[in-house]
Structures are given as C-alpha cells and as structure tokens.
Design a protein around this motif. Structure first.
Motif, mmCIF file in Angstrom:
data_model
loop_
_atom_site.group_PDB
_atom_site.id
_atom_site.type_symbol
_atom_site.label_atom_id
_atom_site.label_comp_id
_atom_site.label_asym_id
_atom_site.label_seq_id
_atom_site.Cartn_x
_atom_site.Cartn_y
_atom_site.Cartn_z
ATOM 1 N N THR A 169 46.282 58.463 94.152
ATOM 2 C CA THR A 169 46.811 58.405 95.517
ATOM 3 C C THR A 169 46.441 59.684 96.253
ATOM 4 O OG1 THR A 169 48.679 57.067 94.771
ATOM 5 C CG2 THR A 169 48.861 58.095 96.941
ATOM 6 N N THR A 170 45.787 59.531 97.397
ATOM 7 C CA THR A 170 45.360 60.665 98.214
ATOM 8 C C THR A 170 46.337 60.852 99.361
ATOM 9 O OG1 THR A 170 43.025 60.287 97.665
ATOM 10 C CG2 THR A 170 43.493 61.610 99.624
ATOM 11 N N TRP A 171 46.881 62.052 99.450
ATOM 12 C CA TRP A 171 47.791 62.417 100.532
ATOM 13 C C TRP A 171 47.033 63.290 101.519
ATOM 14 C CZ3 TRP A 171 53.276 61.443 100.751
ATOM 15 C CH2 TRP A 171 53.762 60.687 99.662
ATOM 16 N N LEU A 204 47.155 62.703 93.665
ATOM 17 C CA LEU A 204 48.020 62.521 92.512
ATOM 18 C C LEU A 204 47.459 61.406 91.629
ATOM 19 C CD1 LEU A 204 49.970 64.211 94.282
ATOM 20 C CD2 LEU A 204 51.833 62.789 93.401
ATOM 21 N N ARG A 205 47.294 61.716 90.352
ATOM 22 C CA ARG A 205 46.862 60.720 89.380
ATOM 23 C C ARG A 205 48.077 60.313 88.549
ATOM 24 N NH1 ARG A 205 43.137 63.435 85.704
ATOM 25 N NH2 ARG A 205 42.918 61.343 84.809
ATOM 26 N N VAL A 206 48.395 59.026 88.586
ATOM 27 C CA VAL A 206 49.572 58.521 87.876
ATOM 28 C C VAL A 206 49.166 57.298 87.059
ATOM 29 C CG1 VAL A 206 51.067 59.365 89.734
ATOM 30 C CG2 VAL A 206 50.328 56.986 89.733
ATOM 31 N N PRO A 207 49.878 57.002 85.986
ATOM 32 C CA PRO A 207 49.567 55.793 85.211
ATOM 33 C C PRO A 207 49.832 54.539 86.043
ATOM 34 C CG PRO A 207 50.965 57.308 83.953
ATOM 35 C CD PRO A 207 50.962 57.790 85.369
ATOM 36 N N SER A 208 48.991 53.530 85.820
ATOM 37 C CA SER A 208 49.216 52.247 86.486
ATOM 38 C C SER A 208 49.987 51.327 85.555
ATOM 39 C CB SER A 208 47.877 51.606 86.879
ATOM 40 O OG SER A 208 47.247 51.045 85.743
ATOM 41 N N GLY A 209 50.283 50.136 86.040
ATOM 42 C CA GLY A 209 50.978 49.179 85.200
ATOM 43 C C GLY A 209 50.086 48.498 84.194
ATOM 44 N N GLN A 227 43.700 54.185 94.936
ATOM 45 C CA GLN A 227 42.604 53.576 94.188
ATOM 46 C C GLN A 227 43.018 53.406 92.738
ATOM 47 O OE1 GLN A 227 39.070 56.006 93.967
ATOM 48 N NE2 GLN A 227 37.725 54.242 93.730
ATOM 49 N N ILE A 228 42.757 52.219 92.187
ATOM 50 C CA ILE A 228 42.988 51.957 90.769
ATOM 51 C C ILE A 228 41.662 52.137 90.033
ATOM 52 C CG2 ILE A 228 43.738 50.253 89.073
ATOM 53 C CD1 ILE A 228 45.435 48.952 91.227
ATOM 54 N N VAL A 229 41.631 53.040 89.070
ATOM 55 C CA VAL A 229 40.389 53.353 88.366
ATOM 56 C C VAL A 229 40.610 53.266 86.871
ATOM 57 C CG1 VAL A 229 39.547 54.837 90.225
ATOM 58 C CG2 VAL A 229 40.882 55.836 88.388
ATOM 59 N N ARG A 230 39.524 52.949 86.172
ATOM 60 C CA ARG A 230 39.588 52.906 84.714
ATOM 61 C C ARG A 230 39.632 54.328 84.167
ATOM 62 N NH1 ARG A 230 38.379 49.123 80.984
ATOM 63 N NH2 ARG A 230 37.378 47.755 82.510
ATOM 64 N N VAL A 231 40.463 54.545 83.168
ATOM 65 C CA VAL A 231 40.542 55.851 82.532
ATOM 66 C C VAL A 231 39.231 56.102 81.792
ATOM 67 C CG1 VAL A 231 41.759 57.249 80.831
ATOM 68 C CG2 VAL A 231 43.030 55.680 82.300
#
Length: 253
Positions: free
Chosen positions: A209-211, A196-201, A226-230
C-alpha cells in the motif's frame, strides 16, 4: 515509312525487362535466407475495455471535501521553529498524544494497554531504551514544501505496527498527517511516498500500500494498492525455489 514503329524499341523493351528480372531474382531468393524479412503471423486485434452489465446502477463515490481534512494538531508539544522537526523527541511526542487521547484502544490513536505502559516508561530514570516501542525516527520531505516530515514507528504485540507522519506548519504547530496500524512486514520510502508491505489473505502473496500526500485533503492517503507474489514463493503446481547454499556467489534476491 511514315507511321511505322522503329525496330529498336521492342528490343529495348525486352532488354529492360530482362535486366529487371535479373535484379529481382536475387531479392526473391534472399527472402528465404537466414536474417531475411519474414512474416510475424497474425496480429491480435486491439480491443478496449468492455463495460459489463451497463444497465446496473453502480455505487456512487462521494466527492472529496474541498476544505480538506481538519488538522490533527498534537497538543503539549513546544512550538517547532522554522518547521524543523529534527529536534522533536519521538517518544515524548507519542507520550503527548497518549495524554491527549487517554485509554483509547481503537482507531488511529488506539493502542494495547501493554504498549501504552511501555511508552509511558520510555525515557524514565532507569528504563531500558531497548524496551521502548517507539522506534528510531526517519525524516523525508513528503509534502513537497521543502521541509522534512517526521516519520514515527511504534511496535505493537504480534508484529503489528503503527506508522505515523507529522509535519510542522509555519506557526510552529505539529500536525499529524498519517496514522495507520497493521501487521507490517516492512515500511519503505520511495520518493515522497510511504509504502507499507503487509501479508495478504492468500498464502504466498503480500499487499503493498502506497501512501501519498494529497494537497487538497492536506493528509497522506492510501493512493495505490498492489497484490504481489512474495519473491521465492512457489506458484500453483511448482516446487519452491531451492535456497542458495552457503558460500554461493549468486546475489540474494
């Protein structure tokens, strides 16, 4: 004369020394040539992680339940034959869950009232299928048992989405092994994982997030975050990358 050194030995030693010097001279000159061996400079010293504040009493992680999570069987669904979930109507499945958990607005079964009303109308005579918030399902073997699992997405207001995964056991019962709701950019499948790719703060970044299936807990768990740059977003002090002009031959990234 007995004990005297033959006069030829010093001459042979000098000859060998001269030959050795002649052989080493080109090698010494080659060290400065392009393509020759050169020093790479000082190598940083490898160091392991340093435990900060070692005297502090840290938080304790409770052990996992060895019995695993209790199955979330979906009532009101006909038995699944041969663990084949391809014949299940996803809208009817979600409607059965609504009947089992009525008027729930929080937690894994929580839904906004307008979404509940739209799901209850799915499949009714005269209803518009395009307005049904239950999306087209996907299938993938996520548990490694050789049988496909059923992956269902439900659209919520304000770009929120519920992602649910179901598996059928040998007795034909349908078990929900994943249910999460978030403001979702996209959902991806990679091998036996749901991502799931979701916006960060933080602006310009997203959280992936990998399930993954956990055999001990008998459910899908968030195993990697994992927090990644768009892609294409500007870093600090940098201007955004220009958009490709129409007709550009460059591949989109």
């Amino acid at each position: 004369m007995i004990g005297s050194v033959p006069s030829g030995r010093p001459r042979r030693r000098r000859l060998r020394a001269a030959l050795l010097a002649a052989l080493l001279l080109p090698l010494a000159g080659a060290c400065g040539d392009t393509g020759g061996l050169t020093g790479a400079g000082a190598t940083p010293t490898a160091s392991g992680p340093v435990h900060l504040w070692p005297g502090r009493a840290g938080a304790v992680v409770p052990p996992a339940d060895p019995g695993g999570a209790p199955p979330e069987y979906v009532p009101g669904i006909a038995p699944v034959r041969d663990q084949n979930v391809h014949g299940i109507d996803p809208a009817a499945l979600v409607q059965a869950e609504l009947r089992a958990h009525p008027n729930v607005q929080t937690g894994p079964d929580g839904m906004p009232p307008e979404t509940i009303a739209a799901i209850e109308a799915c499949g009714a005579d005269g209803s518009d299928p395009r307005k049904c918030p239950v999306l087209t399902p996907y299938y993938r073997d996520l548990t490694g048992n050789g049988k496909d699992e059923l992956i269902v997405g439900i659209e919520y207001p304000e770009q929120q989405m519920s992602v649910r995964v179901y598996t059928a056991d040998a007795e034909g019962r349908l078990n929900r092994i994943m249910a999460t709701t978030d403001t979702v950019i996209s959902v991806e499948l990679a091998g036996r994982d749901v991502i799931l790719r979701v916006p960060s703060g933080n602006a310009g970044y997203e959280v992936n997030t990998t399930w993954s299936w956990d055999e001990t807990q008998r459910s899908m768990l968030p195993t990697w975050e994992q927090i990644v740059r768009v892609p294409g977003s500007a870093g600090p002090g940098r201007a955004p990358a220009p958009s490709p002009s129409p007709g550009s031959s460059g591949a989109a990234r």
